[in-house]
Design an enzyme around this catalytic site. Structure first.
Site, PDB file in Angstrom:
ATOM      1  N   ARG A 106     -51.312  12.158  48.007  1.00  0.00           N
ATOM      2  CA  ARG A 106     -51.975  13.282  48.131  1.00  0.00           C
ATOM      3  C   ARG A 106     -51.676  14.186  46.590  1.00  0.00           C
ATOM      4  O   ARG A 106     -50.891  13.774  45.865  1.00  0.00           O
ATOM      5  CB  ARG A 106     -51.642  14.257  49.358  1.00  0.00           C
ATOM      6  CG  ARG A 106     -50.062  14.312  49.272  1.00  0.00           C
ATOM      7  CD  ARG A 106     -49.578  15.424  49.926  1.00  0.00           C
ATOM      8  NE  ARG A 106     -49.792  16.834  49.029  1.00  0.00           N
ATOM      9  CZ  ARG A 106     -49.493  16.844  47.982  1.00  0.00           C
ATOM     10  NH1 ARG A 106     -48.217  16.143  47.356  1.00  0.00           N
ATOM     11  NH2 ARG A 106     -49.541  17.943  46.994  1.00  0.00           N
ATOM     12  N   GLY A 107     -52.517  15.051  46.598  1.00  0.00           N
ATOM     13  CA  GLY A 107     -52.270  15.885  45.375  1.00  0.00           C
ATOM     14  C   GLY A 107     -53.686  15.481  44.338  1.00  0.00           C
ATOM     15  O   GLY A 107     -53.944  14.251  44.103  1.00  0.00           O
ATOM     16  N   ALA A 108     -54.360  16.342  43.968  1.00  0.00           N
ATOM     17  CA  ALA A 108     -55.396  16.204  43.326  1.00  0.00           C
ATOM     18  C   ALA A 108     -55.453  15.155  42.286  1.00  0.00           C
ATOM     19  O   ALA A 108     -56.155  13.910  42.268  1.00  0.00           O
ATOM     20  CB  ALA A 108     -56.304  17.314  42.698  1.00  0.00           C
ATOM     21  N   GLN A 112     -46.394  20.815  52.787  1.00  0.00           N
ATOM     22  CA  GLN A 112     -45.756  20.356  51.512  1.00  0.00           C
ATOM     23  C   GLN A 112     -44.851  21.047  50.810  1.00  0.00           C
ATOM     24  O   GLN A 112     -44.167  20.348  49.963  1.00  0.00           O
ATOM     25  CB  GLN A 112     -47.144  20.095  50.703  1.00  0.00           C
ATOM     26  CG  GLN A 112     -48.345  19.194  51.276  1.00  0.00           C
ATOM     27  CD  GLN A 112     -49.258  19.902  52.187  1.00  0.00           C
ATOM     28  OE1 GLN A 112     -48.998  20.736  52.943  1.00  0.00           O
ATOM     29  NE2 GLN A 112     -50.538  19.277  52.156  1.00  0.00           N
ATOM     30  N   ARG A 151     -61.618  12.162  51.145  1.00  0.00           N
ATOM     31  CA  ARG A 151     -61.560  13.695  51.263  1.00  0.00           C
ATOM     32  C   ARG A 151     -62.501  14.451  50.062  1.00  0.00           C
ATOM     33  O   ARG A 151     -62.702  14.085  49.082  1.00  0.00           O
ATOM     34  CB  ARG A 151     -59.903  14.217  50.695  1.00  0.00           C
ATOM     35  CG  ARG A 151     -58.841  13.364  51.453  1.00  0.00           C
ATOM     36  CD  ARG A 151     -57.607  13.999  51.066  1.00  0.00           C
ATOM     37  NE  ARG A 151     -57.298  15.106  51.487  1.00  0.00           N
ATOM     38  CZ  ARG A 151     -56.392  16.103  51.251  1.00  0.00           C
ATOM     39  NH1 ARG A 151     -55.518  15.645  50.206  1.00  0.00           N
ATOM     40  NH2 ARG A 151     -56.133  17.295  51.678  1.00  0.00           N
ATOM     41  N   ASN A 183     -57.872  25.500  46.230  1.00  0.00           N
ATOM     42  CA  ASN A 183     -56.571  25.131  46.133  1.00  0.00           C
ATOM     43  C   ASN A 183     -56.228  24.996  47.661  1.00  0.00           C
ATOM     44  O   ASN A 183     -56.721  25.506  48.504  1.00  0.00           O
ATOM     45  CB  ASN A 183     -55.511  25.859  45.251  1.00  0.00           C
ATOM     46  CG  ASN A 183     -54.091  25.281  45.344  1.00  0.00           C
ATOM     47  OD1 ASN A 183     -54.185  24.113  44.910  1.00  0.00           O
ATOM     48  ND2 ASN A 183     -53.071  25.853  45.367  1.00  0.00           N
ATOM     49  N   LYS A 184     -54.826  24.783  47.957  1.00  0.00           N
ATOM     50  CA  LYS A 184     -54.403  24.588  48.978  1.00  0.00           C
ATOM     51  C   LYS A 184     -54.391  26.066  50.116  1.00  0.00           C
ATOM     52  O   LYS A 184     -54.299  26.937  49.481  1.00  0.00           O
ATOM     53  CB  LYS A 184     -52.916  24.171  49.158  1.00  0.00           C
ATOM     54  CG  LYS A 184     -52.118  24.162  50.455  1.00  0.00           C
ATOM     55  CD  LYS A 184     -52.998  23.341  51.553  1.00  0.00           C
ATOM     56  CE  LYS A 184     -53.043  21.841  51.025  1.00  0.00           C
ATOM     57  NZ  LYS A 184     -54.167  21.173  51.912  1.00  0.00           N
ATOM     58  N   ASP A 207     -57.629  22.109  42.967  1.00  0.00           N
ATOM     59  CA  ASP A 207     -58.071  20.974  43.459  1.00  0.00           C
ATOM     60  C   ASP A 207     -59.617  20.783  42.676  1.00  0.00           C
ATOM     61  O   ASP A 207     -60.067  19.674  42.801  1.00  0.00           O
ATOM     62  CB  ASP A 207     -58.381  20.894  45.004  1.00  0.00           C
ATOM     63  CG  ASP A 207     -56.737  20.417  45.511  1.00  0.00           C
ATOM     64  OD1 ASP A 207     -56.025  21.411  45.585  1.00  0.00           O
ATOM     65  OD2 ASP A 207     -56.612  19.366  45.877  1.00  0.00           O
TER      66      ASP A 207
HETATM   67  O1  MRU Z   1     -53.667  18.501  50.805  1.00  0.00           O
HETATM   68  P1  MRU Z   1     -53.072  18.407  49.618  1.00  0.00           P
HETATM   69  O2  MRU Z   1     -51.431  18.190  49.852  1.00  0.00           O
HETATM   70  O3  MRU Z   1     -53.397  16.967  49.157  1.00  0.00           O
HETATM   71  O4  MRU Z   1     -53.274  19.479  48.925  1.00  0.00           O
HETATM   72  C1  MRU Z   1     -52.635  19.557  47.165  1.00  0.00           C
HETATM   73  C2  MRU Z   1     -53.031  20.931  46.643  1.00  0.00           C
HETATM   74  O5  MRU Z   1     -53.477  21.611  47.187  1.00  0.00           O
HETATM   75  C3  MRU Z   1     -52.190  21.080  45.420  1.00  0.00           C
HETATM   76  O6  MRU Z   1     -52.031  22.406  44.950  1.00  0.00           O
HETATM   77  C4  MRU Z   1     -53.261  20.554  44.195  1.00  0.00           C
HETATM   78  O7  MRU Z   1     -53.600  19.097  44.428  1.00  0.00           O
HETATM   79  C5  MRU Z   1     -52.954  20.470  42.720  1.00  0.00           C
HETATM   80  S1  MRU Z   1     -52.025  19.044  42.646  1.00  0.00           S
HETATM   81  C6  MRU Z   1     -51.295  18.922  41.036  1.00  0.00           C
END
Ligand code: MRU
Length: 343
Positions: free
Chosen positions: A44-46, A193, A86, A244-245, A234
């Protein structure tokens, strides 16, 4: 510190759903298991899902036809399939579109050679992500003064990227420079997370940190315990609106009220200039079970309760003090300055 490895055409990933209890590395052998790893947030993570998806294509190339017209059809289907995992993080689409571009630019070559070009491009995406993280971390660290207290949300470190991270990368850089930051980490409901991953990374890097419940952020700001907020993104539109999250928008509004600088940190691959405003971004909605249960283990409400589970929210750019990128720090007016940066 890595969370994805690609060696001898084999793909491995650190299963983030098992952290912090166990560090479990898994082998990803099929595009289907890669899709599921992304969907289930094992990877996970963009930025990281972009890199990982590109490698999922690499391990799948052997299964594609040797006949060029069929090969291209199957390749396109594979891109579309991975893109369906996603919807919000644009890095996933960006990385796969880079592979598509390379394949089309080399259409006249043999299928064997095109496959080699795709693998090379995936490795380039990976290498560039590592470099990008250190560049933006250097820029971002200039914004941090000695002994400041920083609030962050979700996870944006080496687990979310293939380098040292984005927002967390900035904090690690400040620590390396001897600035002694203290980090307040939102637990980040529902999948935690912040608690599971960011707290784990900060411990590994020996950064002074405190875990807080998401609802504590306002109280800490009111009591002047937070100097700055750094978090990731994201997808960022042409106007600077940022997905973002979930929970990011409320932090931004609180930060504005309390006059606390709110910084977004992201590589250029997170910008989507095809979209103007935040409301154009597709927001992922996930299974309500994630809200009703704690990490799939304990039901915390009556079984019949209905829940909504938006995975991301949108922060309008007017709440963002600056966006830290690998090419420098962008300040308002965002439309003009983002255009200038990306050209
Ligand atoms: O759902 P996730 O855990 O993939 O969400 C991740 C985030 O929202 C992060 O803040 C974002 O991807 C930035 S990663 C450097």
């Amino acid at each position: 510190m890595h969370s994805v490895k690609f060696t001898n055409n084999k793909l491995f990933y650190l299963d983030q759903t098992k952290l912090p209890k166990k560090e479990v590395w898994r082998s990803c052998r099929t595009i289907k298991s890669g899709w599921k790893a992304i969907k289930d947030l094992k990877v996970r993570g963009a930025p990281l899902i972009g890199v990982f998806a590109a490698y999922c294509i690499c391990i799948h190339l052997d299964k594609l036809s040797k006949t060029k017209s069929i090969f291209f059809k199957q390749l396109k289907q594979s891109f579309d399939y991975l893109k369906s995992s996603r919807p919000t993080a644009v890095n996933l689409f960006w990385a796969l579109d880079r592979l598509a571009k390379v394949s089309l630019e080399n259409e006249q070559k043999t299928v064997k050679q095109i496959k080699k070009d795709i693998v090379k491009e995936a490795k380039d995406i990976h290498r560039q992500d590592i470099e990008t993280c250190s560049q933006l971390s250097n820029y971002g660290a200039t914004l941090i003064k000695n002994n400041e207290s920083i609030l962050t949300h979700c996870n944006t470190g080496f687990l979310a990227t293939s380098g040292q991270g984005t927002a967390l990368g900035v904090i690690f850089q400040a620590k390396k420079q001897g600035k002694n930051p203290t980090v307040y980490v939102d637990e980040t409901r529902p999948l935690l997370q912040g608690a599971r991953l960011t707290a784990w990374e900060l411990k590994k890097k020996k950064v002074n940190s405190f875990l807080i419940t998401d609802s504590s952020a306002a109280y800490l700001m009111q009591n002047k315990m937070i100097d700055k907020i750094f978090l990731g993104a994201d997808r960022i539109t042409a106007l600077g609106d940022t997905a973002n999250k979930i929970g990011t928008y409320s932090l931004a509004v609180l930060a504005k009220y309390h006059k606390i600088p709110f910084y977004v940190v992201a590589p250029l691959s997170t910008f989507d200039l095809n979209l103007k405003k935040g409301k154009d971004i597709a927001i992922e909605q996930r299974d309500q079970k994630e809200v009703k249960e704690i990490l799939g283990q304990t039901l915390i409400c009556p079984r019949e309760t209905k829940a909504v589970n938006f995975a991301f929210d949108i922060t309008p750019s007017k709440f963002i003090k600056a966006i830290v990128t690998d090419r420098g720090i962008v300040y308002p007016p965002y439309k003009k300055n983002i255009e200038k940066l990306i050209k």
